[in-house]
Design an enzyme around this catalytic site. Structure first.
Site, PDB file in Angstrom:
ATOM      1  CE  LYS A  28     -14.923  -6.703  73.624  1.00  0.00           C
ATOM      2  NZ  LYS A  28     -14.314  -7.735  74.465  1.00  0.00           N
TER       3      LYS A  28
ATOM      4  CG  ASP B 184     -14.185  -4.912  77.003  1.00  0.00           C
ATOM      5  OD1 ASP B 184     -13.764  -6.066  76.949  1.00  0.00           O
ATOM      6  OD2 ASP B 184     -13.446  -3.929  76.790  1.00  0.00           O
TER       7      ASP B 184
HETATM    8  N1  GLU Z   1     -15.254  -8.384  77.535  1.00  0.00           N
HETATM    9  C1  GLU Z   1     -14.872  -9.681  78.002  1.00  0.00           C
HETATM   10  C2  GLU Z   1     -13.817 -10.257  77.099  1.00  0.00           C
HETATM   11  O1  GLU Z   1     -12.988  -9.523  76.594  1.00  0.00           O
HETATM   12  C3  GLU Z   1     -16.057 -10.603  78.263  1.00  0.00           C
HETATM   13  C4  GLU Z   1     -16.974 -10.826  77.111  1.00  0.00           C
HETATM   14  C5  GLU Z   1     -18.218 -11.630  77.457  1.00  0.00           C
HETATM   15  O2  GLU Z   1     -18.402 -12.054  78.593  1.00  0.00           O
HETATM   16  O3  GLU Z   1     -19.014 -11.829  76.524  1.00  0.00           O
HETATM   17  O4  GLU Z   1     -13.696 -11.430  76.896  1.00  0.00           O
END
Ligand code: GLU
Length: 444
Positions: A125, A165
């Site tokens: 992340k 996100d």
């Molecule tokens: N931010 C999204 C999550 O919390 C998607 C992450 C992604 O597609 O890599 O899962």
């Protein structure tokens, strides 16, 4: 002290100022006692100690020039948490509240969520304390370009694949992708959530919200013989996850009567008009209060948490972490709510979760129920590698199958480990076991 309690205590000692990360670790470890008993070899190999420490954390300066010609400086970061089952994968969050504790909690959750999708993706992340709200397109572009100038050296289609996100949508992904392509002189699936003309996948926009409803439909059906049909639904938030959760809940026969933003919530007894929400939020980028201009009979209440006072059968928290506390949970239960599905990451605080489980609601933890977003990112990566694209129907049906399988796996795992009907424990254990066994096989 048990090994798990020892690890939690070490985590708190090592980084005392990261309460969200501590919360995420405690929520997962609460379910893992039987796993540690069953797998002493994992305890001996230090799997529990290792999994809470990111493989790599990168923090960097992001200088950019605003529209007035003034230099601004933000902080960028990427936490590459775990690559045991695939390249690091997870979104980027641009929000003033971002600091390592938030990114670590999200990255930690992502490890188990990605594992549950059944696709080969590790956990990561990233983000920045940059706030895209109120910034011009030019400012957002210059920020994204500067951010990628540093991030590019740490990511890659087979290394680490970021996505969106909170605060990072198609516009930001476009600028980030454009800069990466310039720096590396290569066109690869290094980011997901891309625009359709340059390698994006159909259904990615809708995926988290749609996936949440597919999961909930399956869970409510199996555990309570209930469904969205003729149910009253409340969806907190009004971003990408909330909008498409509300859309699918309505398509499945539910009536969505309330939505919110960080300032307040709207209640529309006739059912929320989603086209209006899309105009306000996706096009005009204004406050949800504007809804009253289009639908004067609706009611607006100041304060985002007021939404939990609205009577409903199904609650879908889709805004942000810790938005639903114990008091809100008590009100929902008192008002007859029978199912809660997390669309956001960790929106219900631990006391709220315990209450829902104690009262026998269908409670779906985000790492299982909101996994449809990253699962569809995984499908975007597959399409990019094949240099091919599937139709909307093809991706949607794969997403539906993945969500049903996540429910089945979560529910079965809960039963197997003596936590019948507890999807929190089921998701934690099922997500963990796959990653732990991969880490064990790969040695230190
Ligand atoms: N931010 C999204 C999550 O919390 C998607 C992450 C992604 O597609 O890599 O899962």
């Amino acid at each position: 002290m048990s090994i798990l309690a020892q690890v939690i205590s070490d985590v708190k000692k090592r980084d005392p100022h990261e309460p969200e990360f501590h919360q995420a670790v405690e929520e997962v470890f609460e379910s893992l006692e039987p796993v540690a008993k069953l797998h002493p070899e994992w305890v001996d190999a230090g799997i529990f100690n290792r999994i809470v420490e990111p493989e790599r954390q990168i923090i960097f300066r992001v200088p950019w020039v605003d529209d007035k010609g003034k230099v601004q400086v933000n902080r960028g970061m990427r936490v590459q948490f775990n690559s045991a089952i695939g390249p690091y994968k997870g979104g980027l969050r641009f929000h003033p509240s971002v600091y390592p504790g938030i990114i670590k909690f999200l990255g930690f959750e992502q490890i188990f969520k990605n594992s549950l999708t059944g696709l080969p993706m590790g956990g990561g992340k990233g983000g920045s304390d940059f706030d895209p709200k109120g910034k011009s397109d030019g400012e957002v572009m210059r920020f994204c370009q500067s951010f990628m100038l540093e991030l590019a050296r740490h990511i890659g289609a087979d290394t680490d694949v970021p996505a969106g996100d909170i605060g990072v949508g198609k516009r930001e992904i476009g600028y980030l992708f454009g800069m990466y392509k310039k720096i590396k002189n290569e066109f690869t699936g290094v980011l997901t959530g891309k625009g359709l003309p340059y390698g994006g996948s159909l259904v990615r926009t809708q995926a988290t919200g749609y996936g949440l409803c597919y999961f909930m439909e399956e869970a409510m059906n199996t555990l309570k013989n209930k469904s969205f049909k003729d149910s009253t639904v409340v969806v907190s938030g009004s971003g990408n996850v909330a909008i498409y959760a509300a859309e699918k809940a309505s398509q499945l026969g539910g009536k969505v009567v309330a939505m919110s933003d960080s300032k307040g919530c709207i209640y529309d007894s006739e059912g929320i008009d989603l086209e209006t929400i899309k105009i306000i939020k996706e096009v005009e980028k204004k406050r949800i209060q504007e809804y009253l201009k289009y639908r004067p009979k609706a009611v607006y209440t100041e304060g985002s948490s007021e939404i939990w006072n609205i009577k409903c059968d199904i609650a879908l928290p889709c805004a942000t972490q810790n938005e639903l506390d114990e008091n809100a949970a008590k009100t929902l239960v008192k008002n007859g709510c029978f199912a809660v599905g997390e669309g956001a990451n960790m929106p219900c605080n631990p006391k709220a979760v315990h209450l829902f489980l104690k009262k026998g609601l269908v409670f779906a933890p985000g790492k299982a129920s909101n996994a449809g977003g990253v699962a569809t990112s995984g499908l975007e990566m597959s399409q990019n590698s094949m240099r091919y694209s599937w139709t909307f129907e093809e991706v949607d049906s794969k997403l539906k199958e993945i969500m049903k399988e996540i429910f089945r796996n979560t529910n079965e795992t809960a039963k197997k480990y003596g936590f019948e009907n507890n999807l929190v424990a089921g998701a934690n254990i099922a997500g963990f076991v796959k990653v732990a066994s991969a880490m064990y096989s790969q040695g230190l």
